[in-house]
Design a protein around this motif. Structure first.
Motif, PDB file in Angstrom:
ATOM      1  N   TYR A  88       0.842  -1.187   0.000  1.00 33.30           N
ATOM      2  CA  TYR A  88       0.000   0.000   0.000  1.00 33.30           C
ATOM      3  C   TYR A  88       0.880   1.241   0.000  1.00 33.30           C
ATOM      4  O   TYR A  88       1.706   1.418   0.889  1.00 33.30           O
ATOM      5  N   LYS A  89       0.717   2.050  -1.012  1.00 31.74           N
ATOM      6  CA  LYS A  89       1.448   3.318  -1.160  1.00 31.74           C
ATOM      7  C   LYS A  89       2.958   3.122  -1.047  1.00 31.74           C
ATOM      8  O   LYS A  89       3.646   3.856  -0.345  1.00 31.74           O
ATOM      9  N   GLY A  90       3.452   2.113  -1.740  1.00 32.95           N
ATOM     10  CA  GLY A  90       4.887   1.879  -1.798  1.00 32.95           C
ATOM     11  C   GLY A  90       5.484   1.180  -0.593  1.00 32.95           C
ATOM     12  O   GLY A  90       6.697   1.012  -0.515  1.00 32.95           O
ATOM     13  N   LYS A  91       4.683   0.759   0.346  1.00 31.93           N
ATOM     14  CA  LYS A  91       5.197   0.076   1.528  1.00 31.93           C
ATOM     15  C   LYS A  91       4.595  -1.322   1.624  1.00 31.93           C
ATOM     16  O   LYS A  91       3.425  -1.524   1.314  1.00 31.93           O
ATOM     17  N   LYS A  92       5.432  -2.286   2.044  1.00 31.50           N
ATOM     18  CA  LYS A  92       4.974  -3.656   2.232  1.00 31.50           C
ATOM     19  C   LYS A  92       4.642  -3.879   3.704  1.00 31.50           C
ATOM     20  O   LYS A  92       5.398  -3.505   4.585  1.00 31.50           O
ATOM     21  N   TYR A  98       3.278 -13.944  12.965  1.00 30.24           N
ATOM     22  CA  TYR A  98       2.232 -14.930  12.659  1.00 30.24           C
ATOM     23  C   TYR A  98       2.711 -16.343  12.958  1.00 30.24           C
ATOM     24  O   TYR A  98       3.822 -16.726  12.607  1.00 30.24           O
ATOM     25  N   ASP A  99       1.863 -17.126  13.625  1.00 34.78           N
ATOM     26  CA  ASP A  99       2.167 -18.516  13.946  1.00 34.78           C
ATOM     27  C   ASP A  99       1.051 -19.385  13.374  1.00 34.78           C
ATOM     28  O   ASP A  99      -0.077 -19.381  13.877  1.00 34.78           O
ATOM     29  N   ALA A 100       1.357 -20.135  12.319  1.00 38.42           N
ATOM     30  CA  ALA A 100       0.368 -20.969  11.640  1.00 38.42           C
ATOM     31  C   ALA A 100      -0.196 -22.064  12.544  1.00 38.42           C
ATOM     32  O   ALA A 100      -1.304 -22.547  12.317  1.00 38.42           O
ATOM     33  N   ASN A 101       0.530 -22.458  13.570  1.00 40.48           N
ATOM     34  CA  ASN A 101       0.082 -23.525  14.467  1.00 40.48           C
ATOM     35  C   ASN A 101      -0.793 -23.017  15.602  1.00 40.48           C
ATOM     36  O   ASN A 101      -1.340 -23.808  16.365  1.00 40.48           O
ATOM     37  N   ARG A 102      -0.914 -21.740  15.716  1.00 39.86           N
ATOM     38  CA  ARG A 102      -1.659 -21.142  16.815  1.00 39.86           C
ATOM     39  C   ARG A 102      -3.166 -21.209  16.554  1.00 39.86           C
ATOM     40  O   ARG A 102      -3.628 -20.895  15.474  1.00 39.86           O
ATOM     41  N   LYS A 103      -3.913 -21.604  17.569  1.00 39.21           N
ATOM     42  CA  LYS A 103      -5.375 -21.651  17.486  1.00 39.21           C
ATOM     43  C   LYS A 103      -5.918 -20.391  18.159  1.00 39.21           C
ATOM     44  O   LYS A 103      -5.393 -19.939  19.165  1.00 39.21           O
ATOM     45  N   GLY A 104      -6.996 -19.830  17.596  1.00 35.58           N
ATOM     46  CA  GLY A 104      -7.572 -18.618  18.187  1.00 35.58           C
ATOM     47  C   GLY A 104      -6.807 -17.379  17.763  1.00 35.58           C
ATOM     48  O   GLY A 104      -6.398 -17.246  16.615  1.00 35.58           O
ATOM     49  N   ARG A 105      -6.576 -16.488  18.700  1.00 39.28           N
ATOM     50  CA  ARG A 105      -5.924 -15.215  18.388  1.00 39.28           C
ATOM     51  C   ARG A 105      -4.487 -15.419  17.929  1.00 39.28           C
ATOM     52  O   ARG A 105      -3.788 -16.282  18.419  1.00 39.28           O
ATOM     53  N   ASN A 106      -4.077 -14.574  16.974  1.00 37.13           N
ATOM     54  CA  ASN A 106      -2.718 -14.602  16.459  1.00 37.13           C
ATOM     55  C   ASN A 106      -2.150 -13.196  16.603  1.00 37.13           C
ATOM     56  O   ASN A 106      -2.812 -12.311  17.133  1.00 37.13           O
ATOM     57  N   SER A 107      -0.962 -12.978  16.106  1.00 38.62           N
ATOM     58  CA  SER A 107      -0.393 -11.639  16.217  1.00 38.62           C
ATOM     59  C   SER A 107      -1.060 -10.715  15.191  1.00 38.62           C
ATOM     60  O   SER A 107      -1.548 -11.162  14.155  1.00 38.62           O
ATOM     61  N   MET A 108      -1.071  -9.431  15.491  1.00 39.77           N
ATOM     62  CA  MET A 108      -1.707  -8.450  14.628  1.00 39.77           C
ATOM     63  C   MET A 108      -0.844  -8.173  13.400  1.00 39.77           C
ATOM     64  O   MET A 108       0.368  -8.010  13.494  1.00 39.77           O
ATOM     65  N   HIS A 109      -1.496  -8.131  12.252  1.00 43.28           N
ATOM     66  CA  HIS A 109      -0.841  -7.816  10.987  1.00 43.28           C
ATOM     67  C   HIS A 109      -0.408  -6.347  11.009  1.00 43.28           C
ATOM     68  O   HIS A 109      -1.088  -5.495  11.590  1.00 43.28           O
ATOM     69  N   GLU A 110       0.718  -6.034  10.391  1.00 34.79           N
ATOM     70  CA  GLU A 110       1.204  -4.647  10.334  1.00 34.79           C
ATOM     71  C   GLU A 110       0.203  -3.718   9.637  1.00 34.79           C
ATOM     72  O   GLU A 110       0.054  -2.555  10.015  1.00 34.79           O
TER      73      GLU A 110
END
Length: 153
Positions: A88-92, A98-110
């Motif tokens: 978005y607007k030149g930034k990734k 992120y933990d694919a094995n985690r059930k329920g809440r995960n870490s927040m995306h940037e």
């Protein structure tokens, strides 16, 4: 036998009324927007969010709502705790925790952090230039959400 036929008829009618929104990724919508400018409707959700699931089932599946979104917006589904990369607007933006094995809440995306998401579900309307025009937080029924979206235009 009549009960089986009636049940079958009810199932067919309920499927006929449900509509599909043409969901895409944020990057796909931004690319399409460059070719054919159109606003973006983005649903920011999480897998554990009950109201998000209700929005999917009760609001997004209605014919009137799905038809309106498909005709007027590029529709984006974005998991606020997922691991998709967003440009978005030149930034990734990513989700390094992120933990694919985690059930329920995960870490927040940037990107969730960048958007300053206050709660789930959150819906973002972006104008034809990709600028945030409106933020709608919480569960809405189809008619309520349509009224909110029609105010933006």
């Amino acid at each position: 036998m009549k009960k089986i036929i009636l049940l079958f008829a009810l199932i067919v009618v309920s499927f006929a009324q449900a509509q599909e929104i043409k969901w895409m990724t944020f990057d796909e919508a931004m690319a399409l927007q460059k070719k054919n400018p159109k606003p973006i409707f983005m649903d920011v959700y999480t897998d554990w969010c009950g109201p998000c699931k209700m929005l999917d089932k009760n609001t997004f599946q209605t014919k009137e709502f799905a038809d309106y979104i498909n005709a007027n917006y590029y529709a984006v589904k974005f998991n606020g705790e997922g691991n998709n990369e967003v440009n978005y607007k030149g930034k990734k933006y990513s989700n390094p925790g992120y933990d694919a094995n985690r059930k329920g809440r995960n870490s927040m995306h940037e990107f969730t952090s960048f958007l300053k998401v206050e709660g789930y579900p959150s819906m973002y309307v972006m104008d034809k230039k990709g600028e945030i025009a409106k933020v709608i937080v919480g569960y809405y029924q189809a008619d309520q959400l349509l009224a909110e979206l029609k105010e933006v235009k």
